[in-house]
Design an enzyme around this catalytic site. Sequence first.
Site, PDB file in Angstrom:
ATOM      1  N   ARG A  57       0.812  -1.218   0.000  1.00  0.00           N
ATOM      2  CA  ARG A  57       0.000   0.000   0.000  1.00  0.00           C
ATOM      3  C   ARG A  57       0.848   1.272   0.000  1.00  0.00           C
ATOM      4  O   ARG A  57       0.445   2.288  -0.559  1.00  0.00           O
ATOM      5  CB  ARG A  57      -0.942   0.004   1.194  1.00  0.00           C
ATOM      6  N   ASP A 158     -15.303   9.431   9.638  1.00  0.00           N
ATOM      7  CA  ASP A 158     -14.230   8.452   9.390  1.00  0.00           C
ATOM      8  C   ASP A 158     -12.887   9.161   9.511  1.00  0.00           C
ATOM      9  O   ASP A 158     -12.785  10.368   9.256  1.00  0.00           O
ATOM     10  CB  ASP A 158     -14.370   7.839   7.990  1.00  0.00           C
TER      11      ASP A 158
HETATM   12  C1  LIG Z   1     -14.001  -1.905   7.470  1.00  0.00           C
HETATM   13  S1  LIG Z   1     -14.569  -0.246   7.428  1.00  0.00           S
HETATM   14  C2  LIG Z   1     -16.218  -0.440   8.132  1.00  0.00           C
HETATM   15  C3  LIG Z   1     -17.211   0.488   7.478  1.00  0.00           C
HETATM   16  C4  LIG Z   1     -18.660   0.324   7.964  1.00  0.00           C
HETATM   17  N1  LIG Z   1     -18.801   0.724   9.332  1.00  0.00           N
HETATM   18  C5  LIG Z   1     -19.133  -1.089   7.775  1.00  0.00           C
HETATM   19  O1  LIG Z   1     -19.349  -1.799   8.751  1.00  0.00           O
HETATM   20  O2  LIG Z   1     -19.295  -1.513   6.619  1.00  0.00           O
HETATM   21  C6  LIG Z   1     -13.637   0.461   8.789  1.00  0.00           C
HETATM   22  C7  LIG Z   1     -13.519   1.983   8.705  1.00  0.00           C
HETATM   23  O3  LIG Z   1     -13.026   2.453   9.948  1.00  0.00           O
HETATM   24  C8  LIG Z   1     -12.200   3.561   9.698  1.00  0.00           C
HETATM   25  N2  LIG Z   1     -11.319   3.779  10.863  1.00  0.00           N
HETATM   26  C9  LIG Z   1     -10.250   3.046  11.260  1.00  0.00           C
HETATM   27  N3  LIG Z   1      -9.704   3.599  12.356  1.00  0.00           N
HETATM   28  C10 LIG Z   1     -10.452   4.680  12.662  1.00  0.00           C
HETATM   29  C11 LIG Z   1     -10.378   5.664  13.693  1.00  0.00           C
HETATM   30  N4  LIG Z   1      -9.410   5.632  14.645  1.00  0.00           N
HETATM   31  N5  LIG Z   1     -11.287   6.649  13.690  1.00  0.00           N
HETATM   32  C12 LIG Z   1     -12.264   6.701  12.748  1.00  0.00           C
HETATM   33  N6  LIG Z   1     -12.378   5.809  11.751  1.00  0.00           N
HETATM   34  C13 LIG Z   1     -11.481   4.801  11.714  1.00  0.00           C
HETATM   35  C14 LIG Z   1     -11.466   3.198   8.427  1.00  0.00           C
HETATM   36  O4  LIG Z   1     -10.961   4.330   7.761  1.00  0.00           O
HETATM   37  C15 LIG Z   1     -12.547   2.464   7.630  1.00  0.00           C
HETATM   38  O5  LIG Z   1     -13.182   3.314   6.718  1.00  0.00           O
END
Ligand SMILES: C[S@@+](CC[C@H](N)C(=O)[O-])C[C@H]1O[C@@H](n2cnc3c(N)ncnc32)[C@H](O)[C@@H]1O
Length: 287
Positions: A57, A158
Amino acid sequence: MITALASASLHEADSSARAGGSIAPLSDPEFAKFQRFIFEAAGITLSPAKKALVSGRLAKRVNAQRLGSYGAYFKLLASGADPVETQAAIDLLTTNETYFFREPKHFELLRSVASAHTGAAPFRVWSAASSTGEEAYSIAMVLADCLGERPFEVVGTDISTRVVAKARTGHYPEQRTRQIPPAYLKRFCLKGMGAHAGTLLVERALRAKVRFAHGNLNEKLPELGSFDIVFLRNVMIYFNADTKRGVVARVLGPLKPGGYFCIGHSESLNDLNAPVVQVAPSIYRKP
Ligand SMILES: C[S@@+](CC[C@H](N)C(=O)[O-])C[C@H]1O[C@@H](n2cnc3c(N)ncnc32)[C@H](O)[C@@H]1O
């Protein structure tokens, strides 16, 4: 018909990502530095198995910066001299997989709670970790359907500014919208034509009910108001127990008493002493 979308929104790949260049392989000590970087920035714990993912990445950013090694790239991030590059690295090290109407039980709960909502206050839902917006728009479709003309608002946050920008467009490749029930597709989505064939746009009135903001769950969050339901799904899997404890406490603050809290089906609140009562698998309620 979609006619006036900037083509840039369809082609978000950074052309610099294609810049070639030879980079020394990511060493274990360099990998450890990136593990610490993303833990400090986002609370994300990367296991040793993620070394190849990190290397793959970040390679395009190392090349784009015309640096010959991951170590030199890490130095750039650590210097704090380039906040835009730091955000780009955070964007790349987060995993943003999501889809419309993921884990449908939560949408059944949403429908029944919103249908029972009384009073003039808007019904408010927070998609914390909203990724590219599919979760927030799924919530908005259900609310528009069951609340009719009654007011509601969905907020998505996010840590990745790239996915927040993408979410705001409400514009998706058609194959990513297959989970949307046909009646909602017809009612809430516009089919792209011409240059936008094969894409769908969430219609303007629904988009206006959904707001997206940058927010790091691992730090003080922006002021978002209070919520009737919070979705915190498929993000705690990346956190260790201490980080989870802090994030859950932060996220439950704006949840109204009596409000509901949904987590991913593969996640748990075990041993966190969270001030909520479990009402069903992955569904909790604030007393
Ligand atoms: C796998 S996705 C899940 C999206 C959605 N909630 C779902 O269940 O389909 C995880 C998301 O969490 C975000 N994320 C990771 N660490 C985070 C943080 N410390 N604060 C806010 N968002 C975060 C990532 O950028 C990503 O877009």
